[in-house]
Design an enzyme around this catalytic site. Structure first.
Site, PDB file in Angstrom:
ATOM      1  CB  THR A   1      -2.063   7.126  -3.209  1.00 26.84           C
ATOM      2  OG1 THR A   1      -1.467   5.822  -3.348  1.00 26.84           O
ATOM      3  CG2 THR A   1      -1.164   8.150  -3.886  1.00 26.84           C
TER       4      THR A   1
ATOM      5  CG  ASP B   1       5.852  -4.408  10.736  1.00 26.10           C
ATOM      6  OD1 ASP B   1       6.523  -4.868   9.785  1.00 26.10           O
ATOM      7  OD2 ASP B   1       5.620  -3.200  10.881  1.00 26.10           O
TER       8      ASP B   1
ATOM      9  CG  ASP C   1       2.303  -3.827   9.613  1.00 26.15           C
ATOM     10  OD1 ASP C   1       2.505  -5.019   9.306  1.00 26.15           O
ATOM     11  OD2 ASP C   1       2.426  -2.892   8.808  1.00 26.15           O
TER      12      ASP C   1
ATOM     13  NE  ARG D   1      -2.416   0.836   3.618  1.00 26.91           N
ATOM     14  CZ  ARG D   1      -3.136   0.733   4.719  1.00 26.91           C
ATOM     15  NH1 ARG D   1      -4.444   0.625   4.641  1.00 26.91           N
ATOM     16  NH2 ARG D   1      -2.551   0.707   5.900  1.00 26.91           N
TER      17      ARG D   1
END
Length: 209
Positions: free
Chosen positions: A108, A203, A200, A104
């Site tokens: 944006t 992660d 995340d 991602r």
């Protein structure tokens, strides 16, 4: 029209509560992602067609049921989706595994493709796309679009935690793709992370920052 399936099974909800905890270790987090994926896969494949077969038990002949020749494929969205694969393959050892690499863009929030490797007979298979987080829906939608461009017609999406914006996007972009989640959280923050979510997922699975 696609359907949204939110799991309320006690085992899934129990494991999800540990998964959300910021103090859960990398090892335990990784194991839990696989376990939750296995439990979710059990339900997501409930509609597989069956056929009757005759088998001989040690006592007598019996009419039993087997999956009616359905070919399946699991396609994780890299990299976090990898954490869900082993649990699903344990239940479906004859399935094939493809990979779609998307990240991602931090500015944006749009998905950018960087890798794709699919089984050569992917068009003959029912595909389950997996990714732990279903936040904006951008990556999931892009993966489904890419699979359809490769000729796939039967696609499901399985994620652990989702949010309303992602479900709205999938309804708009892919009204034929059913979505399976263990929880739907209320919102996203300014960075596109699910709140309260679990941080995340990539992660936490791989121990990176």
């Amino acid at each position: 029209m696609s359907e949204l399936h939110v799991y309320d099974h006690p085992l899934i909800q129990h494991k999800l509560s540990i998964l959300r905890d910021k103090n859960t270790s990398v090892k335990e987090f990784r194991e839990l992602v696989g376990e939750i994926a296995m439990l979710m896969c059990y339900e997501a494949t409930r509609d597989l067609p069956l056929e009757e077969v005759e088998v001989e038990t040690p006592v007598d002949k019996a009419i039993a049921k087997r999956i009616a020749g359905k070919k399946l494929a699991v396609v994780p969205i890299l990299r976090a989706g990898l954490g869900m694969v082993d649990g699903m393959v344990a239940l479906m050892p004859s399935c094939k595994v493809g990979h779609i690499g998307l990240y991602r863009d931090p500015e944006t929030l749009q998905p950018v493709e960087y890798y794709c490797k699919l089984p050569p007979d992917i068009t003959e298979r029912d595909v389950i796309v997996v990714d732990p987080m279903f936040a904006t829906g951008g990556s999931a939608s892009a993966a489904c679009t890419f699979l359809k461009e490769h000729g796939c017609r039967h696609i499901k999406l399985m994620c652990i935690i989702g949010a309303p914006p992602a479900w709205e996007k999938m309804q708009q972009d892919h009204p034929d793709v059913d979505v399976y989640v263990a929880a739907m959280d209320p919102k996203l923050n300014d960075h596109g992370y699910i709140v309260p979510g679990l941080g995340d997922a990539g992660d936490r699975i791989f121990g990176t920052k």
